[in-house]
Design an enzyme around this catalytic site. Structure first.
Site, PDB file in Angstrom:
ATOM      1  N   HIS A  54       0.847  -1.196   0.000  1.00 45.61           N
ATOM      2  CA  HIS A  54       0.000   0.000   0.000  1.00 45.61           C
ATOM      3  C   HIS A  54       0.875   1.235   0.000  1.00 45.61           C
ATOM      4  O   HIS A  54       0.915   1.994   0.966  1.00 45.61           O
ATOM      5  CB  HIS A  54      -0.924  -0.017   1.231  1.00 45.61           C
ATOM      6  CG  HIS A  54      -1.978  -1.061   1.131  1.00 45.61           C
ATOM      7  ND1 HIS A  54      -2.400  -1.818   2.190  1.00 45.61           N
ATOM      8  CD2 HIS A  54      -2.687  -1.506   0.065  1.00 45.61           C
ATOM      9  CE1 HIS A  54      -3.329  -2.666   1.804  1.00 45.61           C
ATOM     10  NE2 HIS A  54      -3.518  -2.501   0.503  1.00 45.61           N
ATOM     11  N   CYS A 109       3.625 -13.287   3.613  1.00 46.41           N
ATOM     12  CA  CYS A 109       4.446 -13.186   4.828  1.00 46.41           C
ATOM     13  C   CYS A 109       4.223 -14.435   5.702  1.00 46.41           C
ATOM     14  O   CYS A 109       3.084 -14.915   5.827  1.00 46.41           O
ATOM     15  CB  CYS A 109       4.041 -11.938   5.605  1.00 46.41           C
ATOM     16  SG  CYS A 109       4.825 -11.851   7.207  1.00 46.41           S
ATOM     17  N   GLU A 139      -5.527  -9.059   3.218  1.00 47.91           N
ATOM     18  CA  GLU A 139      -5.027 -10.134   4.089  1.00 47.91           C
ATOM     19  C   GLU A 139      -6.208 -10.894   4.693  1.00 47.91           C
ATOM     20  O   GLU A 139      -6.229 -12.133   4.716  1.00 47.91           O
ATOM     21  CB  GLU A 139      -4.158  -9.548   5.212  1.00 47.91           C
ATOM     22  CG  GLU A 139      -3.664 -10.617   6.175  1.00 47.91           C
ATOM     23  CD  GLU A 139      -3.159 -10.050   7.495  1.00 47.91           C
ATOM     24  OE1 GLU A 139      -2.572  -8.952   7.495  1.00 47.91           O
ATOM     25  OE2 GLU A 139      -3.362 -10.722   8.527  1.00 47.91           O
ATOM     26  N   SER A 236      -3.277   1.727   3.753  1.00 44.91           N
ATOM     27  CA  SER A 236      -2.564   0.760   4.589  1.00 44.91           C
ATOM     28  C   SER A 236      -3.218   0.648   5.965  1.00 44.91           C
ATOM     29  O   SER A 236      -3.261   1.610   6.733  1.00 44.91           O
ATOM     30  CB  SER A 236      -1.103   1.191   4.740  1.00 44.91           C
ATOM     31  OG  SER A 236      -0.533   0.533   5.835  1.00 44.91           O
TER      32      SER A 236
HETATM   33 FE1  F3S Z   1       4.281  -9.767   7.835  1.00 44.40          FE
HETATM   34 FE2  F3S Z   1       3.890  -8.386   9.994  1.00 44.40          FE
HETATM   35 FE3  F3S Z   1       4.900  -7.280   7.904  1.00 44.40          FE
HETATM   36  S1  F3S Z   1       2.565  -9.846   9.100  1.00 44.40           S
HETATM   37  S2  F3S Z   1       4.050  -8.365   6.223  1.00 44.40           S
HETATM   38  S3  F3S Z   1       5.846  -8.858   9.091  1.00 44.40           S
HETATM   39  S4  F3S Z   1       3.527  -6.382   9.305  1.00 44.40           S
END
Ligand code: F3S
Length: 671
Positions: A54, A109, A139, A236
């Site tokens: 974002h 992630c 997500e 975001s």
């Molecule tokens: Fe993962 Fe946390 Fe960043 S879930 S993408 S490390 S904010």
């Protein structure tokens, strides 16, 4: 142009600017963004499933490089590679990609992947999955897309309480509740409190640790700041939550997407300072380092200050800068097959490729470092746009090794190296990865020694020159050899005593003796000491290179002279003679010389007995030569042995009388 504030122009402002350590790219975002740039660098036509992060600037940069954004795998063209962003995606998208053979790189992630797995495992006809978060967030949509039945998405504790009030009346199921990774921690604690008031509910702490740390630090920073700037994309979710957290703690909190937006901000009319301003900056997980820096730079335009005060410098000072060629320390944060990631204490993500870690083709990054190691690095390239730094450990190691070489020169340390080849004017020796040139004059003790004999040998040398700029070093083997020789000499003179036995090599021969190396010092064996036999030249007995066992006969420490003995008593022919012969024995031997008073007969090598002219025959002999010649074999009786004077008397005459031999004089007269 700086706006002025007449109420404050005379006040010297002390401005403290603190940038949150956790501000900017998290590792999950960083990883996904890097995947896209990686595909682009390979020339692969690339699409991202939704905007990779974002952040409009990063998305625009990728677009300029030809990266398309698609909302569904069905929009992917043939030949394109898909990068799945850190938010992840639902199982339907994976199935489509795989069934249609579309290549993809999965940037989901690991924290998000964990929730997806929990949701997939828990969702069943007996369990309802509840996701706490933004319903429209990709997500959250992705997590819901991994459930076997429909997930319920709720925004907060109140909505959760409302939902649960009637849930158990309508359903005979358990409930599994989990927040999205970037959810507000305090809000989640409230949700947990609600959940605890019911039974049959399982909660999962799925807020990622990075988010927790970022929010905790933002909260503390906002508490301590007069002005708080939150930098991040308007879309975001984690940035919006940061803003909410900071706004709750700080009265003057601003959310900006980039530095341009900061320019348009107006400080509230009630804002004033009395000499001290504390400014805090934090940023969402999708905010690149260069945007945070630009915001920092632009802030000076918004704050009124005393003319003498350089606000920009003050803020600059709160950023650790990094430039190509800098030597920095990095903490290892990730280890991959071909590179490692390091935290270098700036807003950049540091990378060290395998070929910048080591030259050894047998090693992998995991063989060299482990997570948490602090390593010294040199900056190869800084990319502020991507927020990355390329670094090298190898260069630091080489520098360190050269530093050791410089130190060795300064303190005279002896180093070891292997001679690799003969070059013009000398040899090259490799020592700790550094090539050291050893000039011919410094390579050997003597000029007649061949340089080729040194190749592949380990040599000890001293550094006589080390050029730190050109990274060139000059060494001397000879100085080590001289030093060793002097040390051996000193030790020898300290301990040597008459009678000490040595084994040493014959180094040279002269007409009067042989010089033997006793280990750094030469001693001489006089010709008379070389053999019990009479010899005319030492070379009759020894050659250069022979190893002799010698003993010290005499030494003069002041003059530095050593006389050596070589002949051994047990080899002394007199000793042998006395052991084997006695007076009265008849001995047969050859005449070795003739004198007017008699003939010498060799009894054993080195021992001659004299047959006096009166003892040659029982007749009168007037001239020895009339009866005997050199080389004649005669038998004579030993009549007397004078061991002290080493004289032996013999008589043929007595044996003639005894009838043991014939008279040689008779033979002469018969002729
Ligand atoms: Fe993962 Fe946390 Fe960043 S879930 S993408 S490390 S904010």
């Amino acid at each position: 142009m700086k706006p002025s504030n007449s109420a404050n122009t005379s006040v010297k402002a002390k401005i403290t600017v603190t940038v949150a350590k956790t501000a900017g790219f998290c590792f999950g975002v960083d990883r996904a963004v890097k995947m896209v740039y990686n595909e682009v660098s390979k020339g692969t036509p690339t699409v991202t499933l939704g905007e990779i992060i974002h952040n409009a600037d990063v998305v625009a940069d990728l677009e300029s490089k030809g990266v398309r954004v698609v909302s569904s795998p069905t929009e992917v063209h043939s030949g394109e590679t898909v990068v799945i962003r850190s938010h992840g995606t639902g199982s339907v998208a994976y199935r489509y990609l795989e069934e249609n053979g579309i290549p993809y790189a999965d940037g989901t992630c690991p924290f998000v992947r964990r929730i997806q797995n929990i949701a997939a495992k828990k969702s069943s006809k007996d369990c309802q999955v509840v996701i706490i978060g933004d319903e429209g967030h990709p997500e959250v949509q992705g997590i819901a897309g991994h459930c076997k039945n429909e997930a319920v998405i709720l925004p907060n504790a109140d909505a959760l309480d409302e939902y649960l009030k009637t849930f158990f009346e309508k359903h005979k199921k358990t409930v599994a509740i989990m927040p999205q990774t970037t959810y507000n921690i305090n809000s989640w604690l409230k949700c947990k409190a609600v959940a605890e008031s019911y039974s049959g509910i399982e909660t999962f702490d799925t807020i990622c640790s990075t988010t927790r740390e970022r929010q905790d630090e933002a909260r503390r920073l906002a508490e301590d700041s007069d002005v708080m700037i939150v930098v991040g994309g308007k879309k975001s979710a984690n940035t919006k939550r940061l803003f909410d957290i900071c706004s709750a703690e700080c009265g003057h909190c601003f959310l900006v997407e980039n530095a341009n937006e900061l320019k348009m901000l107006k400080m509230p009319s009630g804002f004033s300072y009395k000499g001290d301003i504390r400014i805090g900056i934090t940023a969402g997980a999708s905010t690149p380092a260069h945007i945070i820096k630009e915001v920092k730079n632009q802030m000076s335009e918004k704050i009124i200050m005393d003319e003498d005060f350089n606000f920009e410098e003050a803020i600059d000072a709160s950023f650790k800068k990094i430039y190509t060629g800098n030597r920095v320390k990095g903490i290892v944060t990730e280890i991959h097959n071909n590179e490692i990631s390091v935290d270098v204490g700036t807003k950049h993500t540091g990378y060290v490729s395998l070929d910048n870690l080591t030259d050894d083709p047998n090693l992998k990054p995991a063989d060299i470092v482990k997570i948490g190691d602090e390593i010294d690095l040199i900056v190869l390239k800084v990319n502020d746009a991507e927020g990355t730094v390329q670094l090298s450990k190898k260069k630091v190691d080489a520098q360190k090794d050269f530093d050791d070489m410089v130190k060795a020169k300064e303190d005279g340390t002896i180093l070891e190296g292997v001679v690799t080849n003969v070059v013009k004017g000398g040899v090259l020796a490799l020592s700790k990865g550094i090539k050291v040139f050893i000039p011919t004059s410094q390579a050997t003790m003597r000029r007649d020694e061949k340089l080729e004999d040194l190749v592949k040998k380990t040599v000890r040398f001293k550094v006589i020159e080390a050029d730190e700029v050109k990274h060139k070093a000059l060494g001397s083997i000879k100085s080590v050899l001289i030093e060793e020789k002097n040390a051996a000499k000193a030790k020898f003179w300290e301990t040597a005593a008459v009678g000490d036995v040595f084994k040493g090599e014959v180094k040279s021969i002269t007409s009067y003796g042989a010089f033997v190396d006793l280990g750094g010092i030469d001693g001489m064996v006089h010709i008379s000491e070389l053999s019990w036999d009479r010899i005319k030249h030492p070379s009759e007995v020894v050659s250069v290179g022979d190893v002799l066992e010698v003993y010290i006969k005499d030494l003069d420490k002041d003059a530095g002279r050593i006389s050596l003995g070589y002949k051994k008593d047990e080899d002394n022919p007199w000793t042998k003679f006395l052991a084997e012969y006695s007076a009265g024995d008849a001995v047969t031997g050859k005449v070795v010389s003739i004198t007017p008073f008699g003939a010498f007969v060799q009894i054993i090598p080195g021992i001659d007995g004299l047959v006096h002219i009166s003892q040659i025959s029982d007749k009168r002999v007037t001239n020895v030569k009339d009866v005997l010649s050199v080389g004649d074999e005669v038998t004579a009786k030993i009549t007397d042995i004078d061991a002290e004077k080493q004289r032996i008397s013999m008589s043929i005459k007595e044996l003639i009388k005894e009838g043991a031999v014939d008279d040689a004089a008779d033979d002469e007269s018969a002729e």
